[in-house]
Design an enzyme around this catalytic site. Structure first.
Site, PDB file in Angstrom:
ATOM      1  N   GLU A  31     -53.638 -50.457 -22.717  1.00 31.03           N
ATOM      2  CA  GLU A  31     -53.157 -51.425 -23.705  1.00 31.03           C
ATOM      3  C   GLU A  31     -51.876 -52.104 -23.223  1.00 31.03           C
ATOM      4  OE1 GLU A  31     -54.924 -49.043 -27.609  1.00 31.03           O
ATOM      5  OE2 GLU A  31     -52.790 -48.903 -27.107  1.00 31.03           O
ATOM      6  N   ASN A  71     -55.195 -41.622 -26.822  1.00 27.33           N
ATOM      7  CA  ASN A  71     -55.043 -43.076 -26.884  1.00 27.33           C
ATOM      8  C   ASN A  71     -54.945 -43.705 -25.492  1.00 27.33           C
ATOM      9  OD1 ASN A  71     -54.972 -43.026 -29.700  1.00 27.33           O
ATOM     10  ND2 ASN A  71     -52.746 -42.718 -29.745  1.00 27.33           N
ATOM     11  N   TYR A 131     -31.834 -81.564  -5.453  1.00 25.75           N
ATOM     12  CA  TYR A 131     -31.576 -80.299  -6.153  1.00 25.75           C
ATOM     13  C   TYR A 131     -30.937 -80.542  -7.507  1.00 25.75           C
ATOM     14  CZ  TYR A 131     -30.167 -75.554  -7.178  1.00 25.75           C
ATOM     15  OH  TYR A 131     -30.017 -74.337  -7.785  1.00 25.75           O
ATOM     16  N   SER A 159     -50.905 -38.982 -30.579  1.00 26.96           N
ATOM     17  CA  SER A 159     -50.314 -39.589 -31.767  1.00 26.96           C
ATOM     18  C   SER A 159     -49.202 -38.691 -32.287  1.00 26.96           C
ATOM     19  CB  SER A 159     -51.379 -39.775 -32.850  1.00 26.96           C
ATOM     20  OG  SER A 159     -50.790 -40.035 -34.114  1.00 26.96           O
ATOM     21  N   SER A 196     -24.715 -66.434 -11.523  1.00 32.24           N
ATOM     22  CA  SER A 196     -26.070 -65.882 -11.374  1.00 32.24           C
ATOM     23  C   SER A 196     -26.093 -64.638 -10.500  1.00 32.24           C
ATOM     24  CB  SER A 196     -27.004 -66.932 -10.768  1.00 32.24           C
ATOM     25  OG  SER A 196     -26.541 -67.313  -9.471  1.00 32.24           O
ATOM     26  N   LYS A 199     -35.664 -67.852 -10.958  1.00 28.88           N
ATOM     27  CA  LYS A 199     -35.713 -66.492 -10.404  1.00 28.88           C
ATOM     28  C   LYS A 199     -36.178 -65.435 -11.400  1.00 28.88           C
ATOM     29  CE  LYS A 199     -32.102 -67.994  -7.381  1.00 28.88           C
ATOM     30  NZ  LYS A 199     -32.157 -69.324  -8.073  1.00 28.88           N
ATOM     31  N   GLN A 203     -31.860 -72.920 -10.959  1.00 32.56           N
ATOM     32  CA  GLN A 203     -31.309 -71.565 -10.992  1.00 32.56           C
ATOM     33  C   GLN A 203     -32.167 -70.668 -11.889  1.00 32.56           C
ATOM     34  OE1 GLN A 203     -26.963 -71.055 -11.029  1.00 32.56           O
ATOM     35  NE2 GLN A 203     -27.224 -69.770 -12.837  1.00 32.56           N
ATOM     36  N   THR A 263     -73.644 -59.514 -22.929  1.00 32.01           N
ATOM     37  CA  THR A 263     -73.142 -60.880 -23.108  1.00 32.01           C
ATOM     38  C   THR A 263     -72.784 -61.013 -24.584  1.00 32.01           C
ATOM     39  OG1 THR A 263     -75.300 -61.873 -23.637  1.00 32.01           O
ATOM     40  CG2 THR A 263     -74.678 -61.757 -21.300  1.00 32.01           C
ATOM     41  N   HIS A 264     -71.682 -61.697 -24.852  1.00 32.18           N
ATOM     42  CA  HIS A 264     -71.184 -61.809 -26.239  1.00 32.18           C
ATOM     43  C   HIS A 264     -70.931 -60.426 -26.854  1.00 32.18           C
ATOM     44  CE1 HIS A 264     -72.350 -66.080 -26.109  1.00 32.18           C
ATOM     45  NE2 HIS A 264     -73.481 -65.645 -25.559  1.00 32.18           N
ATOM     46  N   LYS A 311     -55.805 -37.341 -31.449  1.00 28.13           N
ATOM     47  CA  LYS A 311     -55.905 -38.624 -30.760  1.00 28.13           C
ATOM     48  C   LYS A 311     -55.734 -38.506 -29.242  1.00 28.13           C
ATOM     49  CE  LYS A 311     -56.466 -42.065 -32.301  1.00 28.13           C
ATOM     50  NZ  LYS A 311     -55.504 -43.046 -32.829  1.00 28.13           N
ATOM     51  N   ASN A 347     -28.401 -75.279  -1.463  1.00 30.53           N
ATOM     52  CA  ASN A 347     -29.697 -75.858  -1.833  1.00 30.53           C
ATOM     53  C   ASN A 347     -30.804 -75.431  -0.873  1.00 30.53           C
ATOM     54  OD1 ASN A 347     -27.974 -77.099  -3.591  1.00 30.53           O
ATOM     55  ND2 ASN A 347     -28.412 -79.197  -2.939  1.00 30.53           N
TER      56      ASN A 347
END
Length: 458
Positions: A292, A287, A319, A279, A25, A327, A324, A157-158, A285, A112
């Site tokens: 995004e 963008n 342990y 683009s 590792s 990470k 391992q 809303t919505h 464009k 450990n």
């Protein structure tokens, strides 16, 4: 058998090369090196204070640890193919430069409790960096909100037009959502700032070390309460990753709105050149690629959390080498947030708000219909009836291709005799907004209080 492994005396045959590659590792956990050096210095001091390591050897080991750390930051530290992990690498170099006596620094310690301590130190440091980036974004949101206190807009809303607000409210909602993540990191620190070092492999440490002093040297609030829990629990990782995922979700909602607002259909904002792309085919464009990308990375951030939760599900205590794998999701989450947050901060700081277009949104969508219902209630009409009358007025306005705010008094009267001429004044956006004075509401007065509060939070 590889000479610099930290284990192996009870084995007769060398490790299979493929098995060694699976277990190696070092190229990932090398990132833990500064934190392993920090805890090794503190532990060496504790061993010296307990007269377990001679003073001259303590000095040699400390100086060599400093050299290793310096070489790491300078980029001159050499990783060998036989180094299994960061702990083995450090011990290999200590032995090469001092001799076998340098391995006394390992007494009472296991990988450990070492790795659990390293990871807590790294996450504690990373949480501070992310909090700084979050605070910067929150301050920028507060600053831009101050510029928009007098810009009338509609809430949604919505994804449909709802009620009139000042546009600052749209930015402030993101500021307060993000500020809770700053608090979450503070709470996380209080809950998990316990020292695993001293737990050993599983049963603890029998050496006469002052562990309270060791905890203080490493800025931990207390010692771990159970040695098995200290070495095998990773809820401090899963909780950290939840906060990171939540931040990413909050940022994705900012990004989504920037994307929508920048469309020709909304036209609320114009993205700065510095945070836009074009683009390869269409010359016209502009963008919102970076909004995004920030939105898109949220899936990976959620995946990191699911990764660690799945790893921990039904994992036996004590342990296990499965840990391992804790990470990569952590490192990825940290790196992603520290890349995304400054970009979103820059975008919010430099974006242009098209005030006239924003204010045009209050002229459509019957956003004062609720004000009609509320005025009727003030005249003693039950809310259900008031709601129905306001709805009938909306139907009438739509049949005439008008907004409800454009109806004449006579048209109001045609739906209900209750209406008085003052209803025409009720149909003013400014009056509607100024009347919203509950805590956190949309009036300029309350919005200014929100801005002040947000500045204090950041």
């Amino acid at each position: 058998m590889v000479d610099n492994q930290l284990w192996g005396g009870r084995f007769e045959n060398p490790l299979n090369p493929n098995a060694f590659a699976l277990g190696q590792s070092i190229y990932l956990d090398i990132r833990l090196l500064p934190f392993d050096i920090a805890q090794s210095r503190a532990y060496l001091q504790a061993l010296g204070d307990a007269n377990l390591v001679p003073r001259d050897l303590c000095i040699k080991i400390a100086e060599t640890l400093n050299e290793i750390e310096r070489e790491y930051f300078e980029g001159t530290l050499v990783i060998e193919d036989t180094d299994e992990d960061v702990h083995g690498l450090i011990e290999r170099i200590l032995v090469q430069r001092i001799g076998a006596e340098a391995t006394t620094i390992r007494m009472g310690r296991s990988r450990n409790d070492q790795v659990a301590t390293d990871l807590k130190l790294l996450l504690r440091n990373a949480a501070g960096d992310i909090q700084v980036n979050l605070t910067t974004l929150i301050r920028i949101i507060a600053q831009r909100s101050e510029d928009l206190v007098n810009v009338y807009a509609t809430s949604y809303t919505h994804t449909q037009r709802a009620q009139p607000i000042v546009f600052s409210q749209e930015l402030l909602k993101h500021g307060f959502a993000l500020s809770r993540n700053v608090d979450r990191f503070t709470d996380w620190h209080k809950r998990h700032n316990t020292l695993p070092l001293g737990a050993g492999a599983s049963a603890g440490n029998s050496l006469p070390i002052n562990f309270e002093a060791l905890a203080g040297a490493l800025n931990f609030d207390s010692l771990a309460f159970n040695s098995l829990d200290a070495t095998s629990s990773r809820d401090f990782v899963s909780e950290f990753l939840f906060i990171c995922a939540q931040i990413s979700i909050d940022v994705s909602r900012i990004s989504e709105e920037i994307i929508l607002w920048s469309t020709r259909e909304f036209g609320f904002v114009t993205l700065p050149d510095e945070f836009s792309t074009g683009s390869s085919l269409m010359p016209q464009k502009r963008n919102p690629d970076f909004a995004e990308l920030a939105r898109g990375k949220t899936g990976r951030m959620i995946g990191n959390l699911v990764n660690i939760l799945t790893l921990l599900k039904a994992l036996p205590f004590g342990y296990n080498r499965d840990l391992q794998e804790d990470k990569f999701p952590v490192f990825d989450a940290i790196d992603t947030l520290n890349l995304v947050l400054p970009v979103i901060s820059g975008m919010v700081r430099d974006i242009s708000f098209n005030r006239e277009t924003i204010e045009q949104s209050v002229n459509h969508g019957h956003i004062l219909a609720t004000d009609i219902a509320e005025w009727l209630v003030s005249q003693g009409i039950a809310f259900k009836e008031a709601h129905d009358i306001a709805g009938q007025l909306v139907v009438l306005a739509e049949s005439l291709s008008l907004d409800v705010s454009e109806l004449t008094f006579e048209q109001f009267k045609s739906v209900s005799k209750v209406f008085e001429p003052e209803i025409i004044e009720v149909m003013k956006v400014r009056r509607s907004i100024d009347n919203r004075t509950s805590p956190g509401a949309a009036s300029p007065q309350m919005v200014k209080e929100q801005i002040a509060r947000l500045r204090n939070l950041s």
